[in-house]
Design a protein around this motif. Structure first.
Motif, PDB file in Angstrom:
ATOM      1  N   LEU A  51       0.807  -1.219   0.000  1.00  0.00           N
ATOM      2  CA  LEU A  51       0.000   0.000   0.000  1.00  0.00           C
ATOM      3  C   LEU A  51       0.842   1.271   0.000  1.00  0.00           C
ATOM      4  CD1 LEU A  51      -2.931   0.927   0.223  1.00  0.00           C
ATOM      5  CD2 LEU A  51      -2.670   0.839   2.695  1.00  0.00           C
ATOM      6  N   VAL A  52       2.014   1.180   0.588  1.00  0.00           N
ATOM      7  CA  VAL A  52       2.867   2.359   0.687  1.00  0.00           C
ATOM      8  C   VAL A  52       3.168   2.921  -0.712  1.00  0.00           C
ATOM      9  CG1 VAL A  52       4.993   0.987   0.783  1.00  0.00           C
ATOM     10  CG2 VAL A  52       4.932   3.231   1.843  1.00  0.00           C
ATOM     11  N   HIS A  53       3.212   2.048  -1.701  1.00  0.00           N
ATOM     12  CA  HIS A  53       3.485   2.528  -3.067  1.00  0.00           C
ATOM     13  C   HIS A  53       2.310   3.338  -3.609  1.00  0.00           C
ATOM     14  CE1 HIS A  53       6.298  -1.041  -2.851  1.00  0.00           C
ATOM     15  NE2 HIS A  53       7.057   0.025  -2.882  1.00  0.00           N
ATOM     16  N   LEU A  54       1.098   2.903  -3.254  1.00  0.00           N
ATOM     17  CA  LEU A  54      -0.080   3.678  -3.660  1.00  0.00           C
ATOM     18  C   LEU A  54      -0.087   5.023  -2.927  1.00  0.00           C
ATOM     19  CD1 LEU A  54      -2.821   3.812  -5.180  1.00  0.00           C
ATOM     20  CD2 LEU A  54      -3.873   2.835  -3.128  1.00  0.00           C
ATOM     21  N   SER A  55       0.221   4.995  -1.636  1.00  0.00           N
ATOM     22  CA  SER A  55       0.247   6.250  -0.863  1.00  0.00           C
ATOM     23  C   SER A  55       1.247   7.229  -1.489  1.00  0.00           C
ATOM     24  CB  SER A  55       0.654   5.999   0.588  1.00  0.00           C
ATOM     25  OG  SER A  55      -0.184   5.075   1.164  1.00  0.00           O
ATOM     26  N   ASP A  56       2.420   6.711  -1.854  1.00  0.00           N
ATOM     27  CA  ASP A  56       3.435   7.573  -2.484  1.00  0.00           C
ATOM     28  C   ASP A  56       2.905   8.166  -3.790  1.00  0.00           C
ATOM     29  OD1 ASP A  56       5.113   6.963  -0.469  1.00  0.00           O
ATOM     30  OD2 ASP A  56       6.420   5.613  -1.607  1.00  0.00           O
ATOM     31  N   LEU A  57       2.265   7.320  -4.572  1.00  0.00           N
ATOM     32  CA  LEU A  57       1.722   7.768  -5.860  1.00  0.00           C
ATOM     33  C   LEU A  57       0.710   8.892  -5.647  1.00  0.00           C
ATOM     34  CD1 LEU A  57       1.464   7.072  -8.962  1.00  0.00           C
ATOM     35  CD2 LEU A  57      -0.472   5.635  -8.318  1.00  0.00           C
ATOM     36  N   LEU A  58      -0.118   8.737  -4.605  1.00  0.00           N
ATOM     37  CA  LEU A  58      -1.167   9.732  -4.360  1.00  0.00           C
ATOM     38  C   LEU A  58      -0.591  11.074  -3.908  1.00  0.00           C
ATOM     39  CD1 LEU A  58      -3.789   7.367  -2.720  1.00  0.00           C
ATOM     40  CD2 LEU A  58      -4.128   8.704  -4.808  1.00  0.00           C
ATOM     41  N   VAL A  59       0.601  11.039  -3.325  1.00  0.00           N
ATOM     42  CA  VAL A  59       1.237  12.299  -2.932  1.00  0.00           C
ATOM     43  C   VAL A  59       1.507  13.136  -4.181  1.00  0.00           C
ATOM     44  CG1 VAL A  59       3.337  13.322  -1.956  1.00  0.00           C
ATOM     45  CG2 VAL A  59       2.252  11.343  -0.831  1.00  0.00           C
ATOM     46  N   HIS A  60       2.006  12.471  -5.213  1.00  0.00           N
ATOM     47  CA  HIS A  60       2.369  13.208  -6.440  1.00  0.00           C
ATOM     48  C   HIS A  60       1.202  13.344  -7.407  1.00  0.00           C
ATOM     49  CE1 HIS A  60       6.433  13.177  -5.038  1.00  0.00           C
ATOM     50  NE2 HIS A  60       6.345  11.864  -4.832  1.00  0.00           N
ATOM     51  N   HIS A  61       0.266  12.392  -7.334  1.00  0.00           N
ATOM     52  CA  HIS A  61      -0.897  12.422  -8.240  1.00  0.00           C
ATOM     53  C   HIS A  61      -2.162  12.215  -7.419  1.00  0.00           C
ATOM     54  CE1 HIS A  61       1.902  12.154 -11.600  1.00  0.00           C
ATOM     55  NE2 HIS A  61       2.522  11.214 -10.900  1.00  0.00           N
ATOM     56  N   PRO A  62      -2.575  13.232  -6.684  1.00  0.00           N
ATOM     57  CA  PRO A  62      -3.736  13.052  -5.803  1.00  0.00           C
ATOM     58  C   PRO A  62      -5.015  12.764  -6.595  1.00  0.00           C
ATOM     59  CG  PRO A  62      -2.893  15.317  -5.710  1.00  0.00           C
ATOM     60  CD  PRO A  62      -2.018  14.573  -6.651  1.00  0.00           C
ATOM     61  N   LEU A  63      -5.984  12.224  -5.888  1.00  0.00           N
ATOM     62  CA  LEU A  63      -7.251  11.861  -6.530  1.00  0.00           C
ATOM     63  C   LEU A  63      -8.368  12.526  -5.735  1.00  0.00           C
ATOM     64  CD1 LEU A  63      -8.130  10.086  -8.877  1.00  0.00           C
ATOM     65  CD2 LEU A  63      -8.339   8.175  -7.291  1.00  0.00           C
ATOM     66  N   ALA A  64      -9.109  13.402  -6.395  1.00  0.00           N
ATOM     67  CA  ALA A  64     -10.176  14.122  -5.688  1.00  0.00           C
ATOM     68  C   ALA A  64     -11.495  13.375  -5.833  1.00  0.00           C
ATOM     69  CB  ALA A  64     -10.302  15.531  -6.255  1.00  0.00           C
ATOM     70  N   GLY A  65     -12.424  13.684  -4.968  1.00  0.00           N
ATOM     71  CA  GLY A  65     -13.774  13.102  -5.078  1.00  0.00           C
ATOM     72  C   GLY A  65     -14.311  12.737  -3.720  1.00  0.00           C
ATOM     73  N   HIS A  66     -15.653  12.797  -3.616  1.00  0.00           N
ATOM     74  CA  HIS A  66     -16.308  12.480  -2.351  1.00  0.00           C
ATOM     75  C   HIS A  66     -16.890  11.066  -2.355  1.00  0.00           C
ATOM     76  CE1 HIS A  66     -16.879  16.947  -0.996  1.00  0.00           C
ATOM     77  NE2 HIS A  66     -15.639  16.674  -1.413  1.00  0.00           N
ATOM     78  N   ALA A  67     -16.723  10.371  -3.467  1.00  0.00           N
ATOM     79  CA  ALA A  67     -17.209   8.990  -3.555  1.00  0.00           C
ATOM     80  C   ALA A  67     -16.093   8.144  -4.152  1.00  0.00           C
ATOM     81  CB  ALA A  67     -18.443   8.914  -4.444  1.00  0.00           C
ATOM     82  N   GLY A  68     -15.799   7.018  -3.517  1.00  0.00           N
ATOM     83  CA  GLY A  68     -14.704   6.222  -4.058  1.00  0.00           C
ATOM     84  C   GLY A  68     -14.700   4.789  -3.557  1.00  0.00           C
ATOM     85  N   ILE A  69     -13.965   3.958  -4.281  1.00  0.00           N
ATOM     86  CA  ILE A  69     -13.793   2.558  -3.883  1.00  0.00           C
ATOM     87  C   ILE A  69     -12.296   2.229  -3.889  1.00  0.00           C
ATOM     88  CG2 ILE A  69     -16.068   1.777  -4.679  1.00  0.00           C
ATOM     89  CD1 ILE A  69     -14.790   0.763  -7.254  1.00  0.00           C
ATOM     90  N   GLY A  70     -11.915   1.216  -3.114  1.00  0.00           N
ATOM     91  CA  GLY A  70     -10.503   0.846  -3.051  1.00  0.00           C
ATOM     92  C   GLY A  70     -10.332  -0.651  -2.901  1.00  0.00           C
ATOM     93  N   HIS A  71      -9.102  -1.100  -3.138  1.00  0.00           N
ATOM     94  CA  HIS A  71      -8.861  -2.538  -3.190  1.00  0.00           C
ATOM     95  C   HIS A  71      -7.419  -2.855  -2.852  1.00  0.00           C
ATOM     96  CE1 HIS A  71      -8.288  -6.472  -5.320  1.00  0.00           C
ATOM     97  NE2 HIS A  71      -9.543  -6.659  -4.984  1.00  0.00           N
ATOM     98  N   THR A  72      -7.215  -3.904  -2.110  1.00  0.00           N
ATOM     99  CA  THR A  72      -5.872  -4.439  -1.926  1.00  0.00           C
ATOM    100  C   THR A  72      -5.895  -5.869  -2.417  1.00  0.00           C
ATOM    101  OG1 THR A  72      -4.148  -4.917  -0.321  1.00  0.00           O
ATOM    102  CG2 THR A  72      -6.349  -4.754   0.560  1.00  0.00           C
ATOM    103  N   ARG A  73      -4.932  -6.238  -3.263  1.00  0.00           N
ATOM    104  CA  ARG A  73      -5.070  -7.464  -4.077  1.00  0.00           C
ATOM    105  C   ARG A  73      -4.175  -8.602  -3.628  1.00  0.00           C
ATOM    106  NH1 ARG A  73      -2.906  -8.809  -9.932  1.00  0.00           N
ATOM    107  NH2 ARG A  73      -4.380 -10.433 -10.549  1.00  0.00           N
ATOM    108  N   TRP A  74      -4.719  -9.791  -3.629  1.00  0.00           N
ATOM    109  CA  TRP A  74      -3.951 -11.037  -3.590  1.00  0.00           C
ATOM    110  C   TRP A  74      -4.209 -11.679  -4.949  1.00  0.00           C
ATOM    111  CZ3 TRP A  74      -4.918 -16.377  -3.872  1.00  0.00           C
ATOM    112  CH2 TRP A  74      -3.847 -17.197  -3.456  1.00  0.00           C
ATOM    113  N   ALA A  75      -3.169 -11.701  -5.781  1.00  0.00           N
ATOM    114  CA  ALA A  75      -3.358 -12.036  -7.191  1.00  0.00           C
ATOM    115  C   ALA A  75      -3.858 -13.468  -7.393  1.00  0.00           C
ATOM    116  CB  ALA A  75      -2.042 -11.835  -7.933  1.00  0.00           C
ATOM    117  N   THR A  76      -4.882 -13.624  -8.206  1.00  0.00           N
ATOM    118  CA  THR A  76      -5.297 -14.967  -8.647  1.00  0.00           C
ATOM    119  C   THR A  76      -5.085 -15.053 -10.161  1.00  0.00           C
ATOM    120  OG1 THR A  76      -7.612 -14.297  -8.907  1.00  0.00           O
ATOM    121  CG2 THR A  76      -6.977 -15.290  -6.803  1.00  0.00           C
ATOM    122  N   HIS A  77      -5.781 -14.198 -10.932  1.00  0.00           N
ATOM    123  CA  HIS A  77      -5.658 -14.240 -12.388  1.00  0.00           C
ATOM    124  C   HIS A  77      -4.787 -13.081 -12.846  1.00  0.00           C
ATOM    125  CE1 HIS A  77      -9.095 -16.641 -11.443  1.00  0.00           C
ATOM    126  NE2 HIS A  77      -9.179 -17.094 -12.671  1.00  0.00           N
ATOM    127  N   GLY A  78      -3.607 -13.408 -13.325  1.00  0.00           N
ATOM    128  CA  GLY A  78      -2.721 -12.358 -13.813  1.00  0.00           C
ATOM    129  C   GLY A  78      -1.723 -11.930 -12.756  1.00  0.00           C
TER     130      GLY A  78
END
Ligand code: M6R
Length: 604
Positions: A51-78
């Motif tokens: 997750l820390v990589h996503l947090s870092d990304l958001l520092v430089h490329h923030p995402l605005a909005g009052h509605a959102g969804i999120g996910h942390t993945r354990w890869a199955t397909h791909g």
């Protein structure tokens, strides 16, 4: 497996999504991502790895909005790539998913003639494409999600967000858990109450087949038949969702050190006055046999309990791993108690095995650490193991508390069957009551265990040996070693050594022998001698009596306090855990989140 979060909030949601994903990271850490609707437009950020990589990304490329969804993945397909990371998008639809869509190939074929071609390797993208396809055909998001879900085979929890809709999330549950969180003018969806805890303690769990249409005003739920459904709102104890390391370097060490306290709590609940106490429904005069099913560490606690049910209660007991049991379709004889053991209560294989036993066994009993879990809810009776929240992917305190409750259950069975008199029963319980203190003494041996681990760390492989009930402990020790240190580790019943594995013995293979000075000790020592005669390097974990009689020739002895027969497998789990922990520390692996693993395994 994967973690899901969704927020319809009143201010920027990206920080909330990331905070919740942090609490869900135990479910998978191959990649993480979030999507929001802002000014009607969908946008997303995704990053490979923790997750820390996503947090870092958001520092430089923030995402605005009052509605959102999120996910942390354990890869199955791909593979774990950014392109395969969730949320997946197609047209006006974005979706996060936990589970597996088994018919995704057939669905891809159905969509291809419409020009909808996959751009990822995942099964999940097909869900977004299918939903977008239905919307392109004129359906609104609600109808499109219903039509999409009807087309899907497999097990899933899904959460949809749509462009142009900043007050709508749609959640669907089939086989994987999902919970709705109720706020004040805000609404949330998450994989579990832990994810939702910072936002709300008012939770509604979705049932199998439910679809929830969530707006800031509340959630409308329909059941598997499409009929409106009422699901109770529950208040969740936020204390039970507190996640912190309490000054420890890792959750694992914190959880190892909590064992004396949580074991005492289980003893106080199930043996408050020195005798086992369980709900009346658990009447062993109704049962002639026990079948026990679990996965991983839970399987080894079942294997330990098999010895107890058979030797102490004289009840035949069969044990199986859930992934085999569910497809083996074993006949279940009349008067059978089926027991399912699961820390998370969400393990897909164990849940499927439980469903197979339902209606076949006389009673379906579960031992869980999460009282609101699917396994607990689908059992005739669920017993809480009271270990408290376990965050480290490697199970420790849940294992010893599973053993504690199972030991008391075997004693309860022995009393009902008349195989133990009250004096013997009390003596066993006294032995168990001594364990929390013995655990504290064992934890004080940490530096000796670390020194032993230092000698194991360079080895490519480690062999664990145990006899009788300690064979199960050896298996658990090998599992911990594999999970944490990535060293190949195997466990054998020590009497089985001479039937093949002895060919492996040479000075480079450390052999850890787990052997309290019990009635089988001398037999184990003979097997140990066979190893040492071939220049094998033996590390013996025993007690003072064992050390006195068998120290000679070993590479090292760890001397534990003496414990009763029923208590020993519980106590000896601690050096096994610490040995794996320190070996992993020496190797520099990721202790709390070992590679390729996830805490909650909700796929087959
Ligand atoms: O939640 P469960 O007890 O059903 O999980 C079963 C296994 O996945 C689990 O015990 C796994 O083996 C652990 N990582 C062991 O440390």
């Amino acid at each position: 497996m994967c973690g899901i979060i969704g927020v319809l909030g009143n201010h920027e949601v990206a920080p909330l999504l990331v905070e919740s994903l942090k609490r869900l990271e135990y479910r998978g850490y191959d990649s993480a991502g979030i999507a929001t609707v802002n000014g009607g437009k969908l946008d997303r950020r995704r990053a490979v790895g923790k997750l820390v990589h996503l947090s870092d990304l958001l520092v430089h490329h923030p995402l605005a909005g009052h509605a959102g969804i999120g996910h942390t993945r354990w890869a199955t397909h791909g593979a774990a790539t950014e392109n395969n990371a969730h949320p997946h998008a197609s047209g006006p639809v974005t979706v996060v998913h936990n589970g597996i869509i088994e018919n995704f190939r057939a669905l891809r074929e159905k969509l291809a003639p419409h020009g909808l071609l996959p751009s990822t390797d995942t099964d999940t993208e097909t869900v977004a494409m299918l939903c977008a396809h239905y919307m392109a055909g004129g359906m609104d998001p609600r109808a499109a999600v219903q039509a999409t879900v009807a087309d899907l085979d497999g097990a899933f929890a899904l959460l949809f967000l749509f462009s142009g809709e900043d007050d709508l999330m749609i959640a669907a549950r089939k086989g994987s858990p999902l919970a709705i969180g109720h706020g004040d003018g805000e609404m949330f969806v998450g994989s579990d109450a832990i994810a939702l805890a910072p936002m709300t303690d008012q939770i509604t769990y979705l049932e199998e087949g439910d679809i929830a249409f969530v707006t800031r005003a509340g959630a409308e739920i329909i059941d598997a038949c499409g009929a409106p459904a009422r699901r109770a709102k529950q208040r969740i104890e936020t204390q039970s969702t507190v996640i912190d390391k309490a000054g420890h370097k890792h959750f694992m060490t914190k959880e190892i050190h909590e064992q004396p306290v949580v074991m005492a709590e289980a003893l106080a609940r199930y043996a408050p006055n020195g005798m086992p106490v369980f709900p009346d429904a658990l009447d062993f005069t109704r049962f002639d046999r026990v079948v026990m099913v679990a996965c991983g560490t839970g399987f080894y606690s079942c294997l330990t309990a098999k010895y107890w049910f058979e030797q102490i209660a004289r009840i035949p007991c069969e044990v199986d791993v859930a992934s085999e049991f569910r497809y083996r379709e074993p006949p279940i004889a009349p008067r059978t108690l089926a027991i399912f053991v699961s820390q998370s209560g969400e393990t897909a294989d164990t849940l499927a095995a439980l469903r197979y036993a339902t209606g076949r066994a006389d009673m379906v009993l579960s031992l869980v650490n999460v009282g609101t879990s699917s396994i607990a809810r689908e059992s005739d009776l669920a017993l809480a193991i009271l270990a408290g929240i376990e965050v480290s992917v490697a199970s420790t305190k849940a294992y010893t508390n599973q053993l504690t409750v199972l030991a008391l259950l075997a004693l309860h069975a022995a009393r009902a069957k008349g195989s133990l008199d009250n004096g013997a029963l009390r003596a066993h319980i006294e032995d168990l009551r001594a364990v929390p203190d013995l655990m504290r003494q064992t934890l004080a041996l940490d530096s000796q265990i670390a020194a032993m681990a230092g000698t194991l760390a360079p080895a490519p492989s480690v062999l664990f040996l145990g006899r009788g009930v300690m064979f199960a402990t050896a298996l658990e020790a090998a599992l911990k070693m594999k999970e944490l240190s990535y060293i190949h580790a195997e466990a054998y019943a020590s009497g089985e050594l001479k039937h093949g594995p002895i060919a492996l013995i040479d000075p480079s293979l450390p052999v850890v022998v787990i052997a309290p000075h019990d009635r089988l000790f001398d037999k184990t020592v003979s097997n140990m001698q066979e190893v040492m005669a071939r220049h094998g390097r033996v590390h013996l974990i025993t007690d003072a009596a064992g050390a006195k009689s068998a120290r000679a020739g070993t590479a090292g002895v760890l001397e534990l306090p003496a414990a009763g027969d029923l208590a020993a497998p519980i106590l000896y789990a601690l050096p096994a855990q610490l040995l794996a922990y320190h070996t992993a520390m020496a190797k520099g692996t990721d202790i709390d989140q070992p590679r390729n693993l996830a805490k909650s395994v909700t796929v087959e």
